[in-house]
Write a protein that holds these residues in place. Structure first.
Motif, PDB file in Angstrom:
ATOM      1  N   TRP A   4     -12.180  31.740 -35.446  1.00  0.00           N
ATOM      2  CA  TRP A   4     -12.002  33.182 -35.599  1.00  0.00           C
ATOM      3  C   TRP A   4     -13.209  33.795 -36.293  1.00  0.00           C
ATOM      4  O   TRP A   4     -14.103  33.093 -36.779  1.00  0.00           O
ATOM      5  CB  TRP A   4     -10.720  33.495 -36.382  1.00  0.00           C
ATOM      6  N   SER A   5     -13.233  35.121 -36.331  1.00  0.00           N
ATOM      7  CA  SER A   5     -14.339  35.849 -36.945  1.00  0.00           C
ATOM      8  C   SER A   5     -13.814  36.988 -37.799  1.00  0.00           C
ATOM      9  O   SER A   5     -12.849  37.658 -37.420  1.00  0.00           O
ATOM     10  CB  SER A   5     -15.268  36.416 -35.865  1.00  0.00           C
ATOM     11  N   ASP A   6     -14.457  37.204 -38.930  1.00  0.00           N
ATOM     12  CA  ASP A   6     -14.194  38.393 -39.739  1.00  0.00           C
ATOM     13  C   ASP A   6     -15.069  39.558 -39.299  1.00  0.00           C
ATOM     14  O   ASP A   6     -14.896  40.683 -39.786  1.00  0.00           O
ATOM     15  CB  ASP A   6     -14.453  38.102 -41.223  1.00  0.00           C
ATOM     16  N   ASN A  36     -26.078  37.547 -36.668  1.00  0.00           N
ATOM     17  CA  ASN A  36     -25.034  36.693 -36.090  1.00  0.00           C
ATOM     18  C   ASN A  36     -23.702  37.016 -36.759  1.00  0.00           C
ATOM     19  O   ASN A  36     -23.645  37.313 -37.954  1.00  0.00           O
ATOM     20  CB  ASN A  36     -25.367  35.214 -36.265  1.00  0.00           C
ATOM     21  N   PRO A  37     -22.591  37.007 -36.011  1.00  0.00           N
ATOM     22  CA  PRO A  37     -21.296  37.311 -36.621  1.00  0.00           C
ATOM     23  C   PRO A  37     -20.792  36.177 -37.494  1.00  0.00           C
ATOM     24  O   PRO A  37     -21.200  35.016 -37.336  1.00  0.00           O
ATOM     25  CB  PRO A  37     -20.379  37.503 -35.397  1.00  0.00           C
ATOM     26  N   HIS A  38     -19.909  36.520 -38.429  1.00  0.00           N
ATOM     27  CA  HIS A  38     -19.194  35.498 -39.199  1.00  0.00           C
ATOM     28  C   HIS A  38     -18.288  34.728 -38.248  1.00  0.00           C
ATOM     29  O   HIS A  38     -17.674  35.291 -37.336  1.00  0.00           O
ATOM     30  CB  HIS A  38     -18.346  36.180 -40.281  1.00  0.00           C
ATOM     31  N   LEU A  39     -18.206  33.425 -38.454  1.00  0.00           N
ATOM     32  CA  LEU A  39     -17.273  32.577 -37.721  1.00  0.00           C
ATOM     33  C   LEU A  39     -16.692  31.547 -38.673  1.00  0.00           C
ATOM     34  O   LEU A  39     -17.397  31.051 -39.560  1.00  0.00           O
ATOM     35  CB  LEU A  39     -17.962  31.868 -36.551  1.00  0.00           C
ATOM     36  N   ALA A  40     -15.415  31.240 -38.501  1.00  0.00           N
ATOM     37  CA  ALA A  40     -14.750  30.242 -39.333  1.00  0.00           C
ATOM     38  C   ALA A  40     -13.795  29.434 -38.463  1.00  0.00           C
ATOM     39  O   ALA A  40     -13.351  29.903 -37.409  1.00  0.00           O
ATOM     40  CB  ALA A  40     -13.998  30.906 -40.487  1.00  0.00           C
ATOM     41  N   PRO A  93     -18.931  18.149 -40.060  1.00  0.00           N
ATOM     42  CA  PRO A  93     -17.502  18.486 -39.963  1.00  0.00           C
ATOM     43  C   PRO A  93     -16.913  19.056 -41.240  1.00  0.00           C
ATOM     44  O   PRO A  93     -15.868  19.699 -41.204  1.00  0.00           O
ATOM     45  CB  PRO A  93     -16.842  17.154 -39.585  1.00  0.00           C
ATOM     46  N   GLU A  94     -17.571  18.852 -42.381  1.00  0.00           N
ATOM     47  CA  GLU A  94     -17.055  19.414 -43.625  1.00  0.00           C
ATOM     48  C   GLU A  94     -17.401  20.889 -43.800  1.00  0.00           C
ATOM     49  O   GLU A  94     -16.898  21.559 -44.722  1.00  0.00           O
ATOM     50  CB  GLU A  94     -17.556  18.625 -44.841  1.00  0.00           C
ATOM     51  N   LEU A  95     -18.250  21.428 -42.917  1.00  0.00           N
ATOM     52  CA  LEU A  95     -18.556  22.861 -42.943  1.00  0.00           C
ATOM     53  C   LEU A  95     -17.484  23.596 -42.157  1.00  0.00           C
ATOM     54  O   LEU A  95     -17.118  23.187 -41.054  1.00  0.00           O
ATOM     55  CB  LEU A  95     -19.930  23.120 -42.336  1.00  0.00           C
ATOM     56  N   HIS A  96     -16.956  24.702 -42.700  1.00  0.00           N
ATOM     57  CA  HIS A  96     -15.837  25.395 -42.071  1.00  0.00           C
ATOM     58  C   HIS A  96     -16.115  26.856 -41.749  1.00  0.00           C
ATOM     59  O   HIS A  96     -15.220  27.560 -41.293  1.00  0.00           O
ATOM     60  CB  HIS A  96     -14.599  25.298 -42.963  1.00  0.00           C
ATOM     61  N   ALA A  97     -17.358  27.327 -41.958  1.00  0.00           N
ATOM     62  CA  ALA A  97     -17.676  28.724 -41.657  1.00  0.00           C
ATOM     63  C   ALA A  97     -19.179  28.929 -41.674  1.00  0.00           C
ATOM     64  O   ALA A  97     -19.925  28.162 -42.305  1.00  0.00           O
ATOM     65  CB  ALA A  97     -17.015  29.663 -42.659  1.00  0.00           C
ATOM     66  N   VAL A  98     -19.625  29.966 -40.963  1.00  0.00           N
ATOM     67  CA  VAL A  98     -21.000  30.453 -41.076  1.00  0.00           C
ATOM     68  C   VAL A  98     -20.909  31.946 -41.374  1.00  0.00           C
ATOM     69  O   VAL A  98     -20.116  32.662 -40.774  1.00  0.00           O
ATOM     70  CB  VAL A  98     -21.827  30.186 -39.797  1.00  0.00           C
ATOM     71  N   THR A 171     -17.564  29.377 -28.507  1.00  0.00           N
ATOM     72  CA  THR A 171     -16.836  28.126 -28.349  1.00  0.00           C
ATOM     73  C   THR A 171     -17.354  27.110 -29.356  1.00  0.00           C
ATOM     74  O   THR A 171     -18.577  26.904 -29.475  1.00  0.00           O
ATOM     75  CB  THR A 171     -16.998  27.558 -26.936  1.00  0.00           C
ATOM     76  N   LEU A 172     -16.426  26.494 -30.076  1.00  0.00           N
ATOM     77  CA  LEU A 172     -16.756  25.438 -31.033  1.00  0.00           C
ATOM     78  C   LEU A 172     -16.218  24.120 -30.495  1.00  0.00           C
ATOM     79  O   LEU A 172     -15.046  24.027 -30.116  1.00  0.00           O
ATOM     80  CB  LEU A 172     -16.138  25.749 -32.399  1.00  0.00           C
ATOM     81  N   TYR A 173     -17.076  23.104 -30.452  1.00  0.00           N
ATOM     82  CA  TYR A 173     -16.698  21.793 -29.956  1.00  0.00           C
ATOM     83  C   TYR A 173     -16.717  20.773 -31.092  1.00  0.00           C
ATOM     84  O   TYR A 173     -17.695  20.723 -31.870  1.00  0.00           O
ATOM     85  CB  TYR A 173     -17.672  21.322 -28.875  1.00  0.00           C
ATOM     86  N   ALA A 174     -15.675  19.974 -31.206  1.00  0.00           N
ATOM     87  CA  ALA A 174     -15.650  18.816 -32.095  1.00  0.00           C
ATOM     88  C   ALA A 174     -16.136  17.622 -31.290  1.00  0.00           C
ATOM     89  O   ALA A 174     -15.596  17.327 -30.213  1.00  0.00           O
ATOM     90  CB  ALA A 174     -14.236  18.574 -32.613  1.00  0.00           C
ATOM     91  N   LEU A 175     -17.154  16.917 -31.805  1.00  0.00           N
ATOM     92  CA  LEU A 175     -17.804  15.850 -31.045  1.00  0.00           C
ATOM     93  C   LEU A 175     -17.636  14.493 -31.725  1.00  0.00           C
ATOM     94  O   LEU A 175     -17.453  14.407 -32.944  1.00  0.00           O
ATOM     95  CB  LEU A 175     -19.296  16.157 -30.880  1.00  0.00           C
ATOM     96  N   ASP A 176     -17.780  13.440 -30.910  1.00  0.00           N
ATOM     97  CA  ASP A 176     -17.644  12.075 -31.415  1.00  0.00           C
ATOM     98  C   ASP A 176     -18.979  11.467 -31.836  1.00  0.00           C
ATOM     99  O   ASP A 176     -19.072  10.272 -32.094  1.00  0.00           O
ATOM    100  CB  ASP A 176     -16.986  11.182 -30.361  1.00  0.00           C
ATOM    101  N   THR A 177     -20.034  12.302 -31.879  1.00  0.00           N
ATOM    102  CA  THR A 177     -21.364  11.823 -32.251  1.00  0.00           C
ATOM    103  C   THR A 177     -21.918  12.664 -33.381  1.00  0.00           C
ATOM    104  O   THR A 177     -21.722  13.887 -33.411  1.00  0.00           O
ATOM    105  CB  THR A 177     -22.317  11.862 -31.036  1.00  0.00           C
TER     106      THR A 177
END
Length: 219
Positions: A4-6, A36-40, A93-98, A171-177
């Motif tokens: 989502w975005s604020d 760039n917009p906020h994303l979390a 993966p420990e980052l949760h927002a920009v 789009t945010l992707y969780a990756l195995d690498t």
């Protein structure tokens, strides 16, 4: 996962400060703040080794024949293609927002540098992120005042005579690498291809934007 975005409401209009260009009554359009917009995000799978973030305009006209031509219109039913505005990879993966404006502030003639971007600091740990080339690299290649390699985020600048509002999909992707499977210079299309076989989960949000005053009035 959730994304989502604020900076905007899902499905709503992207603020002009997050765009490459905004409406100008005298000149039809002018350069904007390009933040760039906020994303979390949350609910990232436990097995995630890194995240990758993409932004693409899914309504870019397939033909450039009538784009930004006085007395002409880009019809709403014209076939459309993707235009990549941002590719950010190797996100820990420990980052949760920009934050809004963290990766882009104002338009940079000839493009922002890359692919490496400044360290992101999280809980005292430094991470090196990478960004791909967005599609302004090819779109502005013929303009001597603007041509260059455009890394990272550059916001919307849809044709001011387009009858269709453009949708911008994040789009945010969780990756195995832990390291994205491309090196050096890469485009959004190449990065989307490289994702195959590495996606654990994904999440999307989107907004819309237009530089056509008649379209803007209806949003």
């Amino acid at each position: 996962m959730r994304l989502w975005s604020d900076s905007f409401t899902e499905g709503g209009v992207l603020p002009a400060e997050c765009a490459f260009a905004c409406v100008d009554p005298a000149r039809r359009m002018r350069l904007a703040a390009n933040r760039n917009p906020h994303l979390a995000w949350d609910d990232v799978p436990a097995a995630t080794h890194s995240l990758a973030l993409f932004c693409r305009d899914v309504d870019a006209p397939v033909s450039t024949e009538h784009i930004n031509q006085p007395g002409q219109h880009v019809p709403a039913n014209l076939p459309r293609v993707d235009f990549y505005h941002w590719i950010l990879v190797d996100i820990p993966p420990e980052l949760h927002a920009v934050g809004e404006g963290r990766f882009s502030e104002l338009v940079t003639p000839h493009g922002k540098g890359g692919p490496l971007v400044p360290f992101m600091v999280k809980n005292g740990i430094e991470h090196q992120l990478r960004q791909g080339l967005n599609d302004y690299t090819t779109w502005l290649a013929g303009d001597p005042d603007m041509a260059g390699e455009y890394y990272g985020y550059d916001g919307p600048c849809p044709p001011w005579n387009d009858e269709r509002p453009h949708a911008y999909v994040f789009t945010l992707y969780a990756l195995d690498t832990s390291r994205f499977p491309l090196e050096g210079r890469f485009t959004g299309a190449q990065a989307r291809q490289a994702l195959r076989g590495h996606i654990l989960d994904e999440a999307q949000t989107f907004c819309v934007y237009s530089l056509n005053p008649q379209v803007v009035a209806g949003l």
